[in-house]
Write a protein that holds these residues in place. Structure first.
Motif, short mmCIF file in Angstrom:
data_model
loop_
_atom_site.label_atom_id
_atom_site.label_comp_id
_atom_site.label_asym_id
_atom_site.label_seq_id
_atom_site.Cartn_x
_atom_site.Cartn_y
_atom_site.Cartn_z
N ASN A 1 54.23 41.71 51.92
CA ASN A 1 54.14 40.25 51.99
C ASN A 1 54.88 39.57 50.84
OD1 ASN A 1 53.50 37.64 52.47
ND2 ASN A 1 51.27 37.92 52.50
N LEU A 2 56.13 39.19 51.10
CA LEU A 2 56.88 38.39 50.13
C LEU A 2 56.94 36.93 50.61
CD1 LEU A 2 59.92 40.71 49.16
CD2 LEU A 2 57.55 40.80 48.37
N GLY A 3 55.98 36.56 51.46
CA GLY A 3 55.94 35.21 52.01
C GLY A 3 55.18 34.27 51.09
N GLN A 4 53.90 34.09 51.38
CA GLN A 4 53.05 33.18 50.58
C GLN A 4 53.18 33.52 49.10
OE1 GLN A 4 48.85 33.63 51.38
NE2 GLN A 4 48.49 31.45 51.03
N GLY A 5 53.21 32.49 48.26
CA GLY A 5 53.42 32.72 46.83
C GLY A 5 52.16 33.12 46.10
N PHE A 6 52.00 34.40 45.85
CA PHE A 6 50.89 34.88 45.01
C PHE A 6 51.25 36.25 44.47
CE2 PHE A 6 50.05 36.47 49.25
CZ PHE A 6 49.65 37.78 49.04
N PRO A 7 50.76 36.58 43.28
CA PRO A 7 51.08 37.89 42.71
C PRO A 7 50.28 39.00 43.39
CG PRO A 7 50.34 36.33 41.02
CD PRO A 7 50.01 35.74 42.34
N ASP A 8 50.82 40.21 43.43
CA ASP A 8 50.05 41.34 43.97
C ASP A 8 49.61 42.28 42.85
OD1 ASP A 8 52.39 42.71 43.30
OD2 ASP A 8 52.40 43.90 45.14
N PHE A 9 49.79 41.82 41.59
CA PHE A 9 49.36 42.66 40.46
C PHE A 9 48.10 42.02 39.87
CE2 PHE A 9 53.00 39.96 39.55
CZ PHE A 9 52.47 39.06 38.66
N PRO A 10 47.31 42.81 39.14
CA PRO A 10 46.04 42.28 38.65
C PRO A 10 46.24 41.25 37.53
CG PRO A 10 46.36 44.55 37.93
CD PRO A 10 47.53 44.23 38.79
N CYS A 11 45.25 40.37 37.40
CA CYS A 11 45.27 39.46 36.25
C CYS A 11 44.80 40.23 35.02
CB CYS A 11 44.39 38.25 36.53
SG CYS A 11 42.64 38.63 36.60
N ASP A 12 44.93 39.60 33.87
CA ASP A 12 44.52 40.19 32.60
C ASP A 12 43.01 40.48 32.61
OD1 ASP A 12 44.04 40.77 29.97
OD2 ASP A 12 44.98 38.94 29.16
N ARG A 13 42.65 41.73 32.27
CA ARG A 13 41.22 42.07 32.17
C ARG A 13 40.52 41.18 31.14
NH1 ARG A 13 40.75 44.45 36.84
NH2 ARG A 13 42.44 42.98 37.01
N GLY A 14 41.26 40.75 30.14
CA GLY A 14 40.68 39.89 29.10
C GLY A 14 40.20 38.57 29.71
N LEU A 15 40.92 38.08 30.71
CA LEU A 15 40.52 36.83 31.37
C LEU A 15 39.23 37.08 32.17
CD1 LEU A 15 40.89 33.93 32.35
CD2 LEU A 15 42.61 34.74 33.96
N ILE A 16 39.19 38.21 32.85
CA ILE A 16 37.98 38.54 33.63
C ILE A 16 36.78 38.69 32.68
CG2 ILE A 16 36.89 40.31 35.10
CD1 ILE A 16 39.53 40.60 36.53
N ALA A 17 37.04 39.28 31.52
CA ALA A 17 35.95 39.44 30.54
C ALA A 17 35.42 38.07 30.10
CB ALA A 17 36.45 40.24 29.34
N GLU A 18 36.34 37.12 29.91
CA GLU A 18 35.91 35.76 29.51
C GLU A 18 35.03 35.13 30.59
OE1 GLU A 18 36.19 34.46 26.70
OE2 GLU A 18 38.02 35.17 25.71
N ILE A 19 35.44 35.30 31.85
CA ILE A 19 34.68 34.70 32.96
C ILE A 19 33.30 35.39 33.06
CG2 ILE A 19 34.65 34.23 35.47
CD1 ILE A 19 37.09 32.92 34.08
N SER A 20 33.31 36.72 32.96
CA SER A 20 32.05 37.46 33.07
C SER A 20 31.11 37.02 31.95
CB SER A 20 32.28 38.96 32.96
OG SER A 20 33.23 39.35 33.88
#
Ligand code: GLN
Length: 400
Positions: A37-56
């Motif tokens: 899928n190179l159509g809709q604009g979104f990354p297929d790689f993970p976001c920074d774990r540090g960001l997830i840690a902040e949200i958690s």
């Protein structure tokens, strides 16, 4: 005779011309056919774990009830600080910044908050597909003008320009709003400081407001710099600035963005926002407020994405696709009309369906960015992907 009580009454559509957005349609088609899928604009790689840690951490700290209607103040402070450092305009976090459920909601709400029935709204096509339906829902009239394309001797686009003469002609006392988009989806065109100055000359004796869609503000390459509407004080005084954390932090599914505007405009914006979205989810906002403190997270994006673009471009050079300029955003447009295959005669939408279902690579037809499609044989690929994804897609595209 009585009506059948089990029948849903028919009613006139508010958006009779509108189907499902092309981005959703192409992502569904890609999933159905297991295409890359190179159509809709979104990354297929993970976001920074540090960001997830902040949200958690925010969730675990019990930040799980309604935030203030305009958004978590700490996040609004962070945004004000970022805009002032990068673009030199100081927005008041209390009265001039609101957290939205993504850029598209910010755009819709901005339009609903200032466009009245009969008002004219100028857009520059190709234009993101949400603008026109949002204007329609407000009862406004869309005045679409076309971006100017400069072409080389082979007819290939080498750069784009704002159609100043047409823009000037389009502006009249009925013009309530002008929607601009820099960096521009899908062409990657970036406005220069001189463009902003020229726009300010055009609007200076009018009551036209501006929506500046800047969701790709941190994806600018080849030494270009993003010229935010916030960097031009006279324009900032009449503009809604729209941005997106989803784009900047590789979390498009979170749907968190923001709008900044002068207090008088923001007051009207919030009247609409409060009865539509009301508030945007709380833990994301606390997490983002902390994450935003480290400017590196967005300052490193240009080089991160430029190397993806360069890798993808290099691979495309071994195909019959002709590359259009891509100085910004995470999109690369290509012309397919010179491919030595019968499908090169298809229109853009049909070509994209064929490419998705038969070659296994999804793309977006640029015709979807026009109300009356201009068939120039151009499609858009998104290169916000892992190198492996890009290389798999290139291997398929190189068979054409
Ligand atoms: N802006 C994204 C794009 O152009 C799509 C966002 C959406 O699908 N709503 O691909």
């Amino acid at each position: 005779m009585d009506q059948n009580p089990f029948l849903t009454p028919s009613f006139p559509s508010r958006l009779p011309e509108v189907g499902t957005t092309v981005f959703t349609v192409m992502s569904a088609l890609a999933a159905e056919h297991e295409a890359i899928n190179l159509g809709q604009g979104f990354p297929d790689f993970p976001c920074d774990r540090g960001l997830i840690a902040e949200i958690s951490a925010a969730m675990l700290a019990d930040h799980n009830q309604y935030p203030p209607m305009a958004g978590v103040l700490e996040l609004r402070h962070g945004i004000a600080q970022k805009i002032s450092v990068l673009y030199g305009h100081v927005y008041d976090p209390e009265t001039e910044i609101t957290i939205t459920a993504g850029g598209t909601q910010g755009i819709m709400t901005a339009i609903l908050s200032c466009v009245s029935p009969g008002d004219e709204v100028v857009i520059i096509e190709p234009a993101y597909d949400s603008y026109r339906p949002s204007i329609d829902l407000a009862g406004g009239k869309t005045i679409a003008i076309s971006l100017l394309a400069n072409r080389n001797d082979h007819g290939l686009v080498v750069s784009y320009e704002i159609p100043w003469d047409n823009l000037s002609r389009a502006i009249n006392p009925k013009t309530r709003l002008i929607i601009i988009n820099t960096p521009h989806n899908p062409t990657g065109m970036v406005w220069q400081a001189s463009d902003l100055e020229r726009l300010s000359q055009l609007v200076k004796n009018t009551d036209a407001l501006i929506v500046s869609d800047e969701v790709y503000e941190h994806m600018v390459y080849d030494g270009h710099t993003h010229q935010s509407i916030a960097s031009h004080p006279a324009l900032a005084a009449r503009s809604f600035l729209i941005s997106s954390f989803g784009k900047t932090y590789h979390v498009t599914g979170w749907k968190v963005g923001y709008v900044a505007a002068p207090a008088a405009m923001m007051k009207e914006f919030r009247k609409v926002h409060q009865f539509n979205v009301f508030t945007v989810n709380t833990p994301m906002q606390y997490g983002l407020a902390n994450y935003l403190k480290n400017a590196d997270h967005y300052l490193k994006l240009p080089s991160f994405y430029q190397s993806k673009r360069d890798y993808f471009k290099k691979g495309l050079q071994n195909t019959g696709f002709k590359l259009l300029p891509s100085p910004a955003t995470y999109f690369q447009c290509v012309n397919y009309t010179d491919l030595q295959i019968p499908q090169s005669k298809l229109n853009e939408a049909d070509f994209c369906s064929w490419l998705t279902t038969k070659i296994g690579v999804a793309a977006i037809p640029v015709s979807a960015f026009y109300a009356k499609p201009i068939e120039s044989g151009v499609i858009r690929f998104c290169f916000a992907k892992k190198e492996q994804t890009l290389s798999d897609a290139l291997a398929r595209l190189q068979t054409l």
